[in-house]
Design an enzyme around this catalytic site. Structure first.
Site, PDB file in Angstrom:
ATOM      1  N   TYR A 145      79.377   4.833  -0.422  1.00 22.71           N
ATOM      2  CA  TYR A 145      80.615   4.147  -0.797  1.00 22.71           C
ATOM      3  C   TYR A 145      80.933   4.385  -2.278  1.00 22.71           C
ATOM      4  CZ  TYR A 145      84.043   0.326  -1.130  1.00 22.71           C
ATOM      5  OH  TYR A 145      85.177  -0.422  -1.315  1.00 22.71           O
ATOM      6  N   LYS A 149      84.069   6.727  -3.675  1.00 24.06           N
ATOM      7  CA  LYS A 149      85.175   6.184  -4.468  1.00 24.06           C
ATOM      8  C   LYS A 149      85.230   6.834  -5.847  1.00 24.06           C
ATOM      9  CE  LYS A 149      86.997   2.924  -1.777  1.00 24.06           C
ATOM     10  NZ  LYS A 149      88.389   2.878  -1.362  1.00 24.06           N
TER      11      LYS A 149
END
Ligand code: UDP
Length: 308
Positions: A145, A149
């Protein structure tokens, strides 16, 4: 304006669609329903100014017509979801972001990336300002994650620098409200669900780790303002009121009226110990700050979960 929103059936995406429609825009919502739910947008069915397209934005996109703005909000976002779908999470941050940026480039549209406070990892600077580069474990369980990002932010800046796309990057801190999935494992739905069922509230670790919780309408207002701004570098959006997880559990118990037992569980690996946004930049640049108190936000959220 005509605006495309990826992740439209998700928690934040669906609230974004509501706000855009309330402002008089027409919206095309895209979602592959990996972690989103049609229930979140069922109230929009039949509206002439809203269209839902069930597609995966990591694949070549077939979206007709011109767009004035592109909001890329698609991604698994709860630790439980991205640990279950690490490859999809990496893919939506990379190929998905690139596809959405291409839509923006093609139509000369504005682009907004919903990034995350996870870019700061387990931060060594407190509170976190946008100028902090972060302390991320690139190979830990959360890296799918965090790094996805961070890559999405890099790609967004590269599209701005290379193609002149009018981009914006929001670093979203913990946000809560109606339409969070009851079982997504995040602390807000987990504690409310446990309190309402009369089950013990599960505190990971000793509960001394901190978070700050932003009500979703405040967050969406920040995103909306940022979309029209000329700021290209990341902007923190979140609530600066910081609580320990133990304090948060006590609030949930008080507001649900439950007699809560607390149960300790092991702290997940790489769980950030402290997190609080410095929102000076959003205040100065966007005239934005959260307005909904934790008490009011929790009341609305508890009401929603009770109705489920
Ligand atoms: N947490 C907890 N009990 C739970 C779920 C989460 O104590 O049942 C803690 C978790 O360890 C973290 C914080 O609450 O420190 C926020 O977790 P969440 O999954 O909501 O999001 P994060 O901020 O870690 O992305």
């Amino acid at each position: 304006m005509r605006i495309v929103v990826s992740g439209a059936a998700g928690f934040i995406g669906s609230h974004l669609c509501d706000r855009l429609l309330a402002e008089g825009h027409s919206v095309v919502g895209v979602d592959n329903l990996l972690t989103g739910s049609l229930r979140n947008i069922s109230h929009l069915a039949g509206r002439a100014d809203f269209r839902f397209v069930q597609e995966d934005v990591t694949k070549p996109l077939r979206l007709d017509g011109a767009f004035d703005a592109v909001l890329h909000a698609a991604s698994p976002a709860s630790p439980k979801d991205y640990l279950r779908h690490p490859l999809e999470t990496l893919e939506v941050g990379s190929a998905g972001t690139r596809n959405m940026l291409e839509v923006a480039r093609r139509w000369n549209a504005r682009f907004l990336l919903t990034s995350t406070s996870e870019c700061y990892g387990d931060p060594l600077i407190h509170p976190q300002r946008e100028t902090y580069w972060g302390h991320v474990n690139p190979v830990g369980p959360r890296s799918c994650y965090d790094e996805s990002k961070r890559y999405a932010e890099a790609l967004t800046m590269a599209y701005h620098r290379t193609h002149g796309v009018r981009t914006a990057i929001a670093r979203i801190f913990n946000t809560y409200g109606p339409r969070m999935q009851l079982d997504d494992g995040r602390v807000v739905p987990a504690f409310i669900d446990q309190a309402l069922r009369g089950q013990p509230v599960t505190i990971f670790g000793d509960g001394s780790q901190t978070r700050s919780f932003c009500y979703v309408s405040d967050l969406v207002d920040g995103l909306y303002r940022l979309l029209w701004s000329e700021e290209r570098y990341p902007v923190n959006l979140g609530n600066p009121v910081e609580l320990t997880i133990r304090e948060f559990a006590e609030h949930v118990c008080r507001f649900t009226g439950a007699e809560c037992a607390l149960e300790h569980r092991p702290l997940p690996e790489d769980d950030p110990k402290r997190r609080r946004p410095d929102i000076t930049k959003a205040r100065t640049l966007l005239g934005w700050e959260p307005r909904v108190s934790l008490e009011e936000g929790l009341r609305l959220t508890i009401e929603y979960f009770r109705s489920l």
